[in-house]
Design a protein around this motif. Sequence first.
Motif, PDB file in Angstrom:
ATOM      1  N   THR A  68       0.713  -1.275  -0.175  1.00  0.00           N
ATOM      2  CA  THR A  68       0.026   0.142  -0.230  1.00  0.00           C
ATOM      3  C   THR A  68       0.422   1.533  -0.089  1.00  0.00           C
ATOM      4  O   THR A  68       0.284   2.125  -0.367  1.00  0.00           O
ATOM      5  CB  THR A  68      -0.928  -0.131   0.826  1.00  0.00           C
ATOM      6  OG1 THR A  68       0.186  -0.441   2.603  1.00  0.00           O
ATOM      7  CG2 THR A  68      -2.407  -0.687   1.628  1.00  0.00           C
ATOM      8  N   SER A  69       2.170   1.579   0.314  1.00  0.00           N
ATOM      9  CA  SER A  69       3.145   2.368   0.288  1.00  0.00           C
ATOM     10  C   SER A  69       3.406   2.660  -0.874  1.00  0.00           C
ATOM     11  O   SER A  69       4.644   3.403  -0.760  1.00  0.00           O
ATOM     12  CB  SER A  69       4.278   2.153   1.417  1.00  0.00           C
ATOM     13  OG  SER A  69       4.013   1.374   2.686  1.00  0.00           O
ATOM     14  N   ILE A  70       3.642   2.102  -2.475  1.00  0.00           N
ATOM     15  CA  ILE A  70       4.008   2.399  -3.587  1.00  0.00           C
ATOM     16  C   ILE A  70       3.697   3.494  -4.323  1.00  0.00           C
ATOM     17  O   ILE A  70       4.437   4.549  -4.106  1.00  0.00           O
ATOM     18  CB  ILE A  70       4.023   0.788  -4.288  1.00  0.00           C
ATOM     19  CG1 ILE A  70       4.908  -0.003  -3.667  1.00  0.00           C
ATOM     20  CG2 ILE A  70       4.305   1.655  -5.278  1.00  0.00           C
ATOM     21  CD1 ILE A  70       5.248  -1.702  -4.546  1.00  0.00           C
ATOM     22  N   ALA A  71       2.302   3.729  -4.098  1.00  0.00           N
ATOM     23  CA  ALA A  71       1.537   4.317  -5.133  1.00  0.00           C
ATOM     24  C   ALA A  71      -0.427   4.969  -4.997  1.00  0.00           C
ATOM     25  O   ALA A  71      -0.534   4.449  -4.113  1.00  0.00           O
ATOM     26  CB  ALA A  71       1.567   4.447  -7.222  1.00  0.00           C
ATOM     27  N   ASP A  72      -0.115   6.027  -5.226  1.00  0.00           N
ATOM     28  CA  ASP A  72      -1.646   6.664  -5.232  1.00  0.00           C
ATOM     29  C   ASP A  72      -2.635   5.509  -6.291  1.00  0.00           C
ATOM     30  O   ASP A  72      -1.393   5.565  -7.091  1.00  0.00           O
ATOM     31  CB  ASP A  72      -2.167   7.987  -4.846  1.00  0.00           C
ATOM     32  CG  ASP A  72      -3.394   8.098  -4.889  1.00  0.00           C
ATOM     33  OD1 ASP A  72      -4.262   7.615  -4.201  1.00  0.00           O
ATOM     34  OD2 ASP A  72      -3.345   8.952  -4.062  1.00  0.00           O
ATOM     35  N   SER A  73      -4.060   5.413  -5.800  1.00  0.00           N
ATOM     36  CA  SER A  73      -4.303   4.970  -7.076  1.00  0.00           C
ATOM     37  C   SER A  73      -4.023   3.462  -7.387  1.00  0.00           C
ATOM     38  O   SER A  73      -4.297   3.375  -9.221  1.00  0.00           O
ATOM     39  CB  SER A  73      -4.825   5.815  -8.322  1.00  0.00           C
ATOM     40  OG  SER A  73      -5.551   7.230  -7.076  1.00  0.00           O
ATOM     41  N   VAL A  74      -3.569   2.736  -6.844  1.00  0.00           N
ATOM     42  CA  VAL A  74      -3.093   1.657  -7.062  1.00  0.00           C
ATOM     43  C   VAL A  74      -3.093   0.643  -6.221  1.00  0.00           C
ATOM     44  O   VAL A  74      -2.580   1.123  -5.011  1.00  0.00           O
ATOM     45  CB  VAL A  74      -1.538   1.741  -8.175  1.00  0.00           C
ATOM     46  CG1 VAL A  74      -0.859   0.534  -8.533  1.00  0.00           C
ATOM     47  CG2 VAL A  74      -0.965   3.087  -8.694  1.00  0.00           C
TER      48      VAL A  74
END
Length: 213
Positions: free
Chosen positions: A105-111
């Motif tokens: 969950t910490s990688i990117a928004d909307s993904v």
Amino acid sequence: MDTLKLSSKHIYIEADLRKFYGGAYPFPVVMLVDGHVIVGMCWEKWSSGKLTGAPGDPYGIVQDLLDSIRFFMRAKPGELVGVKRDTVREYGFHVEEDSLIYSATSIADSVYIFLERTKDIVNVHYYNRLLDETDCPEFKEKQKGTIELLFAEFVEDVLRISGEYLKNYASIIEQIMMERGEEPYDHDVLWKWYQEIKESHKKELKFLKANVI
């Protein structure tokens, strides 16, 4: 240094360090796994039909990749992190009943990224919402998919990506965060995880080599 670039056999990451959004996903990021766009977006007018970065976090990418391996190395069959098995299935992904699943969950928004380990395989299940309505022909119908990687190669890729980040970019990211008045990242934890996984992987390779008939 204006651009962060990290690459390995399967993974490519690029971030524009000149732009700063703040918050949980402070930089424009592109992330590819075997050529599939895990993070990124494209619009004919807005990005001139070219793939461009979406709000993401290079630190968060390294953090989740390292943490997922720590989980995969220690977890018992059927254990989960950050998501329910039925939720992953609701997104249309097939997952085994006793596999290990880590929600990154910490990688990117909307993904949405669900990493699943089944024996010697890691399945990267992804749903990139920003490609859902793209008008770039090259990326239409490519917002969702599953990429299968050998676990050993996944570990080697993550070690390479993490090592490059920690040695070449961590101090630059820290400086940008300080200049922007943001809370500093804890890179000491990432170094610790990196060394821990590197040592465990080295021992595993020695064990496999010693037991090859």
